[in-house]
Design a protein around this motif. Structure first.
Motif, short mmCIF file in Angstrom:
data_model
loop_
_atom_site.label_atom_id
_atom_site.label_comp_id
_atom_site.label_asym_id
_atom_site.label_seq_id
_atom_site.Cartn_x
_atom_site.Cartn_y
_atom_site.Cartn_z
N ARG A 62 28.83 50.21 50.74
CA ARG A 62 29.67 49.52 49.75
C ARG A 62 30.05 48.13 50.23
O ARG A 62 30.11 47.18 49.44
CB ARG A 62 30.92 50.34 49.46
CG ARG A 62 30.67 51.60 48.64
CD ARG A 62 31.96 52.29 48.29
NE ARG A 62 32.64 52.75 49.50
CZ ARG A 62 33.95 53.00 49.54
NH1 ARG A 62 34.71 52.80 48.48
NH2 ARG A 62 34.51 53.44 50.67
N SER A 66 28.98 44.67 48.42
CA SER A 66 30.02 43.74 47.97
C SER A 66 29.74 42.33 48.47
O SER A 66 29.93 41.35 47.74
CB SER A 66 31.38 44.22 48.47
OG SER A 66 32.41 43.33 48.09
N THR A 70 28.95 39.10 46.08
CA THR A 70 29.86 37.96 46.12
C THR A 70 29.14 36.67 46.48
O THR A 70 29.34 35.62 45.84
CB THR A 70 30.99 38.20 47.14
OG1 THR A 70 31.69 39.40 46.79
CG2 THR A 70 31.97 37.03 47.17
#
Length: 229
Positions: A62, A66, A70
């Motif tokens: 995760r 992420s 981003t």
């Protein structure tokens, strides 16, 4: 090999960009009082300077997802390796974004000391020469050079307690150049900031590009103050 920005202690902000040469008012004061050791350049490139992040194994995927969502970029293949000189096991993966490279570790065993305390890893052309240069400028060697699955590593500590991992690959990597200059912020005590800057600048053959003795307090979470007053 570059440290782009430093907030030092609670009173002095110093910003470093490696690979240039000049003096600031702050740096010149102590540079004049101590002969700086000359070092051999061992840098490779800023895209190989990685920020080290340690996460729990269950959060590993995760976290990586992420970062990519981003910043964009790509990852290397995830694997489980022994990356310390003592027995250990960690998930490991590189996240290569246009803004900088992150080394993600998810240890499945206890993390051997002092691993996990280093902020960055610097690719160098010669680990032994890099250590010699670092020691000549005042750094300590916390972990002597050791072999890992793809090369050699060591951990050094700059004056002021800032840890850095040095690494070398048996097969030279090839990463895309960065689109922006990444920033790496470290904290040193007011009593040791002079020694830290002197050591790091000499090792990296860099320069001090900003010297603000009254830094905005927001830099360390004090929104209504100016540090150094």
């Amino acid at each position: 090999m570059r440290l782009k920005k430093i907030l030092a202690g609670t009173s002095v902000a110093i910003f470093l960009t490696i690979g240039f040469a000049c003096e600031s008012r702050y740096f010149s004061t102590f540079a004049q009082s101590l002969q700086i050791a000359k070092t051999t350049g061992v840098a490779v490139g800023p895209q190989y300077d990685t920020t080290h992040v340690y996460v729990a194994p269950q959060d590993f995927d995760r976290f990586v997802a992420s970062l990519i969502a981003t910043f964009g970029g790509t990852t290397t293949k995830q694997g489980v390796f022994t990356v310390t000189p003592t027995p250990s096991s960690t998930m490991s993966q590189l996240v290569m974004t246009p803004a900088g490279t992150v080394s993600v570790f998810g240890f499945k065993t206890p993390v051997p000391y002092p691993f996990g305390l280093e902020r960055t890893g610097y690719l160098v052309t010669d680990v032994d020469e890099a250590i010699r240069a670092a020691k000549a400028t005042g750094a300590d060697v916390l972990v002597a050079p050791f072999n890992d699955p793809i090369g050699r590593d060591a951990i050094i500590q700059w004056p002021g307690g800032v840890n850095t991992q040095l690494y070398w690959h048996t097969t030279a990597p090839s990463y895309a150049p960065l689109q922006t200059v990444p920033e790496n912020r470290v904290y040193a005590s007011q009593d040791r900031v002079d020694a830290f800057v002197r050591s790091f600048v000499a090792f990296s053959q860099g320069r001090v590009v900003s010297d603000e003795p009254r830094a905005p307090g927001v830099e360390i979470g004090r929104h209504t103050e100016r540090i150094g007053e």
